[in-house]
Write a protein that holds these residues in place. Sequence first.
Motif, PDB file in Angstrom:
ATOM      1  N   GLU A  99      -1.011  -0.596   1.214  1.00 10.34           N
ATOM      2  CA  GLU A  99       0.156  -0.915   2.249  1.00 10.34           C
ATOM      3  C   GLU A  99       0.459   0.202   3.263  1.00 10.34           C
ATOM      4  O   GLU A  99       0.502  -0.499   4.560  1.00 10.34           O
ATOM      5  CB  GLU A  99       1.462  -1.040   1.544  1.00 10.34           C
ATOM      6  N   LEU A 100       0.120   1.448   2.707  1.00 10.37           N
ATOM      7  CA  LEU A 100       0.343   2.422   3.787  1.00 10.37           C
ATOM      8  C   LEU A 100      -1.002   2.501   4.885  1.00 10.37           C
ATOM      9  O   LEU A 100      -0.886   2.688   5.936  1.00 10.37           O
ATOM     10  CB  LEU A 100       0.354   3.915   3.038  1.00 10.37           C
ATOM     11  N   LEU A 101      -2.007   2.196   4.308  1.00 10.79           N
ATOM     12  CA  LEU A 101      -3.182   2.067   4.819  1.00 10.79           C
ATOM     13  C   LEU A 101      -3.282   1.010   6.089  1.00 10.79           C
ATOM     14  O   LEU A 101      -3.535   1.340   7.204  1.00 10.79           O
ATOM     15  CB  LEU A 101      -4.421   1.882   4.149  1.00 10.79           C
ATOM     16  N   MET A 102      -2.696  -0.147   5.617  1.00 18.66           N
ATOM     17  CA  MET A 102      -2.602  -1.328   6.619  1.00 18.66           C
ATOM     18  C   MET A 102      -1.360  -0.919   7.657  1.00 18.66           C
ATOM     19  O   MET A 102      -1.476  -1.140   8.894  1.00 18.66           O
ATOM     20  CB  MET A 102      -2.097  -2.819   5.871  1.00 18.66           C
ATOM     21  N   TRP A 131      -2.171   1.780  14.721  1.00 19.84           N
ATOM     22  CA  TRP A 131      -3.282   2.439  15.314  1.00 19.84           C
ATOM     23  C   TRP A 131      -4.145   1.282  16.430  1.00 19.84           C
ATOM     24  O   TRP A 131      -4.349   1.490  17.385  1.00 19.84           O
ATOM     25  CB  TRP A 131      -4.434   2.856  14.517  1.00 19.84           C
ATOM     26  N   ILE A 132      -4.452   0.223  15.586  1.00 25.81           N
ATOM     27  CA  ILE A 132      -5.366  -0.794  16.210  1.00 25.81           C
ATOM     28  C   ILE A 132      -4.492  -2.069  17.250  1.00 25.81           C
ATOM     29  O   ILE A 132      -4.836  -2.163  18.221  1.00 25.81           O
ATOM     30  CB  ILE A 132      -5.986  -1.400  15.251  1.00 25.81           C
ATOM     31  N   LYS A 133      -3.497  -2.426  16.381  1.00 23.22           N
ATOM     32  CA  LYS A 133      -2.828  -3.407  17.096  1.00 23.22           C
ATOM     33  C   LYS A 133      -1.617  -2.935  18.095  1.00 23.22           C
ATOM     34  O   LYS A 133      -1.494  -3.465  19.161  1.00 23.22           O
ATOM     35  CB  LYS A 133      -2.059  -4.446  16.161  1.00 23.22           C
ATOM     36  N   THR A 134      -0.859  -1.973  17.611  1.00 18.31           N
ATOM     37  CA  THR A 134       0.216  -1.493  18.421  1.00 18.31           C
ATOM     38  C   THR A 134      -0.098  -0.752  19.467  1.00 18.31           C
ATOM     39  O   THR A 134       0.168  -1.144  20.787  1.00 18.31           O
ATOM     40  CB  THR A 134       1.085  -0.656  17.514  1.00 18.31           C
TER      41      THR A 134
END
Length: 70
Positions: free
Chosen positions: A40-43, A49-52
């Motif tokens: 959960e924390l990794l996601m 990092w990637i989407k935002t």
Amino acid sequence: MTTALKHKIIEVCDKKIAQKGTNVGISFYAFFKNKNDNPELLMEAATWWIKTHQLDHFEKAIKIKELVQH
């Protein structure tokens, strides 16, 4: 982003900058052990990092720290 993840990111960035200087690059995997013990924390980190922020795989630690602090 949770407060716990913010603190972890800042702590890791500070450590990497102290070890290798302000030019050091990191990926969001730098905030985790080499095993998937907290998916959960990794996601959460990956989404931030990637989407935002649409960051590259490696970014300057100082840039990441500044993004998290603001």
